[in-house]
Structure formats: structure tokens, C-alpha cells
Motif scaffolding. Structure first.
Motif, mmCIF file in Angstrom:
data_model
loop_
_atom_site.group_PDB
_atom_site.id
_atom_site.type_symbol
_atom_site.label_atom_id
_atom_site.label_comp_id
_atom_site.label_asym_id
_atom_site.label_seq_id
_atom_site.Cartn_x
_atom_site.Cartn_y
_atom_site.Cartn_z
ATOM 1 N N GLU A 40 0.821 -1.196 0.000
ATOM 2 C CA GLU A 40 0.000 0.000 0.000
ATOM 3 C C GLU A 40 0.863 1.257 0.000
ATOM 4 O O GLU A 40 1.899 1.309 0.641
ATOM 5 C CB GLU A 40 -0.930 0.050 1.225
ATOM 6 C CG GLU A 40 -2.020 -0.987 1.227
ATOM 7 C CD GLU A 40 -1.635 -2.208 2.034
ATOM 8 O OE1 GLU A 40 -0.441 -2.376 2.349
ATOM 9 O OE2 GLU A 40 -2.521 -2.997 2.357
ATOM 10 N N HIS A 54 -8.653 10.900 -8.119
ATOM 11 C CA HIS A 54 -9.121 11.169 -9.479
ATOM 12 C C HIS A 54 -8.587 10.173 -10.508
ATOM 13 O O HIS A 54 -8.906 10.282 -11.685
ATOM 14 C CB HIS A 54 -8.747 12.594 -9.886
ATOM 15 C CG HIS A 54 -9.562 13.627 -9.181
ATOM 16 N ND1 HIS A 54 -9.120 14.277 -8.050
ATOM 17 C CD2 HIS A 54 -10.806 14.103 -9.413
ATOM 18 C CE1 HIS A 54 -10.046 15.121 -7.637
ATOM 19 N NE2 HIS A 54 -11.082 15.019 -8.441
ATOM 20 N N ASP A 55 -7.791 9.223 -10.094
ATOM 21 C CA ASP A 55 -7.198 8.244 -11.008
ATOM 22 C C ASP A 55 -7.993 6.942 -10.956
ATOM 23 O O ASP A 55 -8.021 6.259 -9.936
ATOM 24 C CB ASP A 55 -5.746 7.995 -10.606
ATOM 25 C CG ASP A 55 -4.985 7.134 -11.587
ATOM 26 O OD1 ASP A 55 -5.607 6.348 -12.331
ATOM 27 O OD2 ASP A 55 -3.746 7.235 -11.596
ATOM 28 N N ALA A 56 -8.633 6.594 -12.061
ATOM 29 C CA ALA A 56 -9.495 5.405 -12.103
ATOM 30 C C ALA A 56 -8.712 4.102 -11.965
ATOM 31 O O ALA A 56 -9.299 3.050 -11.691
ATOM 32 C CB ALA A 56 -10.296 5.397 -13.392
ATOM 33 N N SER A 57 -7.380 4.144 -12.126
ATOM 34 C CA SER A 57 -6.605 2.906 -12.008
ATOM 35 C C SER A 57 -6.419 2.482 -10.543
ATOM 36 O O SER A 57 -6.050 1.349 -10.274
ATOM 37 C CB SER A 57 -5.244 3.041 -12.689
ATOM 38 O OG SER A 57 -4.428 3.957 -11.994
ATOM 39 N N PHE A 58 -6.675 3.397 -9.614
ATOM 40 C CA PHE A 58 -6.632 3.047 -8.190
ATOM 41 C C PHE A 58 -8.037 2.631 -7.781
ATOM 42 O O PHE A 58 -8.980 3.427 -7.875
ATOM 43 C CB PHE A 58 -6.167 4.236 -7.341
ATOM 44 C CG PHE A 58 -4.700 4.509 -7.452
ATOM 45 C CD1 PHE A 58 -3.792 3.868 -6.611
ATOM 46 C CD2 PHE A 58 -4.223 5.389 -8.391
ATOM 47 C CE1 PHE A 58 -2.440 4.124 -6.721
ATOM 48 C CE2 PHE A 58 -2.866 5.652 -8.507
ATOM 49 C CZ PHE A 58 -1.979 5.008 -7.673
ATOM 50 N N VAL A 59 -8.182 1.402 -7.358
ATOM 51 C CA VAL A 59 -9.497 0.899 -6.973
ATOM 52 C C VAL A 59 -9.447 0.332 -5.559
ATOM 53 O O VAL A 59 -8.418 -0.143 -5.107
ATOM 54 C CB VAL A 59 -10.010 -0.184 -7.947
ATOM 55 C CG1 VAL A 59 -10.238 0.397 -9.320
ATOM 56 C CG2 VAL A 59 -9.045 -1.339 -8.012
ATOM 57 N N LYS A 60 -10.573 0.399 -4.898
ATOM 58 C CA LYS A 60 -10.695 -0.176 -3.566
ATOM 59 C C LYS A 60 -10.975 -1.669 -3.731
ATOM 60 O O LYS A 60 -11.842 -2.060 -4.520
ATOM 61 C CB LYS A 60 -11.839 0.505 -2.819
ATOM 62 C CG LYS A 60 -12.070 -0.004 -1.430
ATOM 63 C CD LYS A 60 -13.219 0.744 -0.794
ATOM 64 C CE LYS A 60 -13.530 0.136 0.555
ATOM 65 N NZ LYS A 60 -14.664 0.792 1.172
ATOM 66 N N PRO A 61 -10.270 -2.520 -3.009
ATOM 67 C CA PRO A 61 -10.555 -3.955 -3.108
ATOM 68 C C PRO A 61 -11.972 -4.243 -2.628
ATOM 69 O O PRO A 61 -12.494 -3.541 -1.764
ATOM 70 C CB PRO A 61 -9.524 -4.620 -2.206
ATOM 71 C CG PRO A 61 -8.799 -3.544 -1.510
ATOM 72 C CD PRO A 61 -9.205 -2.231 -2.071
ATOM 73 N N PRO A 62 -12.616 -5.254 -3.183
ATOM 74 C CA PRO A 62 -13.979 -5.565 -2.755
ATOM 75 C C PRO A 62 -14.007 -5.998 -1.286
ATOM 76 O O PRO A 62 -13.054 -6.585 -0.777
ATOM 77 C CB PRO A 62 -14.398 -6.721 -3.662
ATOM 78 C CG PRO A 62 -13.130 -7.266 -4.230
ATOM 79 C CD PRO A 62 -12.107 -6.175 -4.180
#
Length: 66
Positions: A40, A54-62
Motif C-alpha cells: 500500500e 481522481h485516477d481510475a486505475s486506483f481501486v478499492k478492493p472488494p
């Protein structure tokens, strides 16, 4: 990118006078964002946080299902 030492957050939470946390916090604001051993990113600069939000490549894990 640096990897933070395993006791980084422990050093920040020590009682006053035992270690100056500002030295460690200043490093976070000046150096490129480091990563924890688990991968992380540790973000301390406003611009870095806004950039990640604002960066769509960073996602929260389910979330695990209960």
C-alpha cells in the motif's frame, strides 16, 4: 519508491520527547510516496491524495462477504 521500515507508525505514536514525529512526517511530505511492505502507498501530500482520488486505475478492493 522507498519501503517504510516496519516500525514507522510505531515511531510516530511514541510519547512526546522520545522521538520527534515531525522529522518522519516531513520525510513523507518531501520524498516520493513510500509503500508499506504489503504494497500500500502511504500518502501525506494533498496533491498525491487528490491525484489518487481522481485516477481510475486506483481501486478499492472488494469487501469480503459475511
Amino acid at each position: 519508491m522507498d519501503v517504510l521500515p516496519s516500525d514507522f507508525f510505531e515511531r510516530l505514536s511514541r510519547p512526546p520527547g522520545s522521538d520527534d514525529p515531525h522529522v518522519h512526517l516531513d520525510r513523507l511530505r518531501v520524498d516520493p510516496p513510500p509503500r508499506l511492505r504489503s504494497g500500500e502507498l502511504v500518502l501525506a501530500r494533498h496533491a498525491d491524495v487528490v491525484g489518487v482520488l481522481h485516477d481510475a486505475s486506483f481501486v478499492k478492493p472488494p469487501m469480503p462477504s459475511v
